[in-house]
Design a protein around this motif. Structure first.
Motif, PDB file in Angstrom:
ATOM      1  N   THR A  28       0.796  -1.217   0.000  1.00  0.00           N
ATOM      2  CA  THR A  28       0.000   0.000   0.000  1.00  0.00           C
ATOM      3  C   THR A  28       0.822   1.257   0.000  1.00  0.00           C
ATOM      4  OG1 THR A  28      -0.119  -0.024   2.408  1.00  0.00           O
ATOM      5  CG2 THR A  28      -1.873  -1.149   1.211  1.00  0.00           C
ATOM      6  N   ALA A  29       2.105   1.205   0.298  1.00  0.00           N
ATOM      7  CA  ALA A  29       2.901   2.431   0.373  1.00  0.00           C
ATOM      8  C   ALA A  29       3.750   2.657  -0.861  1.00  0.00           C
ATOM      9  CB  ALA A  29       3.812   2.387   1.610  1.00  0.00           C
ATOM     10  N   ASP A  30       3.578   1.853  -1.904  1.00  0.00           N
ATOM     11  CA  ASP A  30       4.413   1.989  -3.095  1.00  0.00           C
ATOM     12  C   ASP A  30       3.987   3.171  -3.936  1.00  0.00           C
ATOM     13  OD1 ASP A  30       5.677  -0.266  -2.324  1.00  0.00           O
ATOM     14  OD2 ASP A  30       4.572  -1.615  -3.661  1.00  0.00           O
ATOM     15  N   GLY A  31       4.898   3.643  -4.824  1.00  0.00           N
ATOM     16  CA  GLY A  31       4.484   4.571  -5.856  1.00  0.00           C
ATOM     17  C   GLY A  31       4.821   6.006  -5.635  1.00  0.00           C
ATOM     18  N   ASP A  35       6.570   6.749   2.571  1.00  0.00           N
ATOM     19  CA  ASP A  35       6.699   7.240   3.933  1.00  0.00           C
ATOM     20  C   ASP A  35       7.848   6.504   4.614  1.00  0.00           C
ATOM     21  OD1 ASP A  35       4.361   5.347   5.942  1.00  0.00           O
ATOM     22  OD2 ASP A  35       5.624   4.720   4.276  1.00  0.00           O
ATOM     23  N   GLU A  36       8.863   6.178   3.854  1.00  0.00           N
ATOM     24  CA  GLU A  36      10.021   5.484   4.395  1.00  0.00           C
ATOM     25  C   GLU A  36      10.618   6.311   5.519  1.00  0.00           C
ATOM     26  OE1 GLU A  36      14.250   4.160   2.610  1.00  0.00           O
ATOM     27  OE2 GLU A  36      12.478   3.496   1.515  1.00  0.00           O
ATOM     28  N   SER A  47       8.451  16.518   4.138  1.00  0.00           N
ATOM     29  CA  SER A  47       9.580  15.923   3.411  1.00  0.00           C
ATOM     30  C   SER A  47       9.288  14.507   2.941  1.00  0.00           C
ATOM     31  CB  SER A  47      10.838  15.938   4.283  1.00  0.00           C
ATOM     32  OG  SER A  47      10.621  15.190   5.473  1.00  0.00           O
ATOM     33  N   ALA A  48       8.426  13.791   3.636  1.00  0.00           N
ATOM     34  CA  ALA A  48       8.078  12.422   3.256  1.00  0.00           C
ATOM     35  C   ALA A  48       6.599  12.306   2.908  1.00  0.00           C
ATOM     36  CB  ALA A  48       8.436  11.460   4.388  1.00  0.00           C
ATOM     37  N   GLY A  49       5.967  13.424   2.538  1.00  0.00           N
ATOM     38  CA  GLY A  49       4.561  13.458   2.203  1.00  0.00           C
ATOM     39  C   GLY A  49       3.758  14.128   3.316  1.00  0.00           C
ATOM     40  N   PRO A  50       2.543  14.541   2.956  1.00  0.00           N
ATOM     41  CA  PRO A  50       1.859  14.424   1.675  1.00  0.00           C
ATOM     42  C   PRO A  50       2.514  15.277   0.586  1.00  0.00           C
ATOM     43  CG  PRO A  50       0.603  15.840   3.130  1.00  0.00           C
ATOM     44  CD  PRO A  50       1.717  15.268   3.944  1.00  0.00           C
ATOM     45  N   PHE A  51       2.209  14.952  -0.671  1.00  0.00           N
ATOM     46  CA  PHE A  51       2.870  15.585  -1.793  1.00  0.00           C
ATOM     47  C   PHE A  51       1.907  16.412  -2.641  1.00  0.00           C
ATOM     48  CE2 PHE A  51       5.422  11.888  -0.732  1.00  0.00           C
ATOM     49  CZ  PHE A  51       6.709  12.416  -0.736  1.00  0.00           C
ATOM     50  N   ASP A  52       2.471  17.349  -3.371  1.00  0.00           N
ATOM     51  CA  ASP A  52       1.735  18.057  -4.405  1.00  0.00           C
ATOM     52  C   ASP A  52       1.797  17.223  -5.681  1.00  0.00           C
ATOM     53  OD1 ASP A  52       0.493  20.784  -5.247  1.00  0.00           O
ATOM     54  OD2 ASP A  52       1.996  20.384  -6.784  1.00  0.00           O
ATOM     55  N   SER A  53       0.789  17.357  -6.534  1.00  0.00           N
ATOM     56  CA  SER A  53       0.750  16.549  -7.754  1.00  0.00           C
ATOM     57  C   SER A  53       1.929  16.839  -8.678  1.00  0.00           C
ATOM     58  CB  SER A  53      -0.559  16.788  -8.506  1.00  0.00           C
ATOM     59  OG  SER A  53      -0.708  18.156  -8.839  1.00  0.00           O
ATOM     60  N   MET A 196      -2.978   5.972  10.580  1.00  0.00           N
ATOM     61  CA  MET A 196      -3.563   7.232  10.126  1.00  0.00           C
ATOM     62  C   MET A 196      -2.483   8.149   9.561  1.00  0.00           C
ATOM     63  SD  MET A 196      -6.829   6.851  10.783  1.00  0.00           S
ATOM     64  CE  MET A 196      -6.588   5.128  10.340  1.00  0.00           C
ATOM     65  N   GLU A 197      -1.346   8.216  10.236  1.00  0.00           N
ATOM     66  CA  GLU A 197      -0.248   9.060   9.771  1.00  0.00           C
ATOM     67  C   GLU A 197       0.330   8.517   8.466  1.00  0.00           C
ATOM     68  OE1 GLU A 197       2.353   9.057  13.122  1.00  0.00           O
ATOM     69  OE2 GLU A 197       1.056  10.369  14.335  1.00  0.00           O
ATOM     70  N   HIS A 198       0.382   7.213   8.347  1.00  0.00           N
ATOM     71  CA  HIS A 198       0.858   6.561   7.125  1.00  0.00           C
ATOM     72  C   HIS A 198      -0.024   6.949   5.935  1.00  0.00           C
ATOM     73  CE1 HIS A 198       2.380   3.076   4.705  1.00  0.00           C
ATOM     74  NE2 HIS A 198       1.145   3.073   4.254  1.00  0.00           N
TER      75      HIS A 198
END
Length: 234
Positions: A28-31, A35-36, A47-53, A196-198
């Protein structure tokens, strides 16, 4: 995927946990929105998300495990349910709710100015509103920066008053603010918070290029195919 409507301003929700079986958890965390290190609690901020498109490639956005909700593209976890708060009068999706066991994560996205974030200002307003309601609001530093812990009185359907605790997380991105509210057990027990944080780390915000007033809600929509199923039930 089938959604059903409830009452006005209520939720349209999935008929079950649509994010897969337990054995698929590792996928589920790929792509791109990785959130490594997030599970260890080390990243702070975006820095590890959430991200902008604009920060992820097209293949990431179109991956099979991602759900396109317009302004938000989400990736859930196995056993997690997606519920959408829909205004029945207008048909507009107002918020996204990810539910896992006895915890939930509510997501809303808003436009923000180019030059500065608005979370600090919004945070003060939320705290003031909680105090006005007879509750308390305290700031704390979490994995996404400064967040609020709210304890407010809530009335249940039987008329009983109880205190509800929530964590309100604000994340300033490029011309947007993502507001996430952690509810249920994950809001009060740290060991229940990582899922939830993931999920929050893996959100992608699609702001778009059109001009918008600060604090204007970014448009959400039902996933592809869900609208037709909803109308059939109606």
């Amino acid at each position: 995927m089938i959604f059903r409507r409830k009452g006005k301003n209520d939720e349209a929700e999935t008929t079950g946990g649509f994010f897969g079986d337990e054995e698929d958890a590792a996928d589920t965390a790929d792509g791109g929105a990785s959130d490594e290190g997030a599970e260890a609690g080390t990243p702070v901020g975006r820095s590890a998300g959430p991200f902008d498109s604009t920060e992820v490639d097209a293949a990431t956005l179109e991956a099979e495990d991602r759900i396109d909700l317009g302004a938000l593209v989400i990736t859930g976890m196995p056993g997690m349910e997606l519920r959408l708060q829909v205004d029945e009068a207008s048909g507009e999706v107002q918020a996204v709710l990810l539910v896992l066991e006895d915890s939930a994560l509510e997501l809303r996205a808003f436009a923000a100015p180019k030059t500065s974030g608005i979370w600090a200002e919004v945070r003060r307003e939320i705290a003031a509103e909680a105090t006005r309601m007879g509750g308390t609001a305290s700031e704390t530093e979490g994995p996404f920066g400064t967040e609020l812990v709210l304890v407010v009185p809530v009335e249940d359907p039987e008329g009983q008053i109880f205190s509800q605790t929530s964590r309100v997380i604000g994340i300033d991105g490029p011309r947007w603010l993502l507001r996430a509210t952690v509810l249920g057990r994950a809001a009060v027990e740290p060991e229940a918070a990582p899922p939830m944080e993931h999920s929050l780390r893996n959100v992608v915000v699609v702001r778009g290029t059109e001009p918008m007033a600060p604090r204007e809600s970014l448009a959400l929509r039902l996933p592809a195919g869900a609208q037709a199923a909803t109308e059939e039930e109606a």
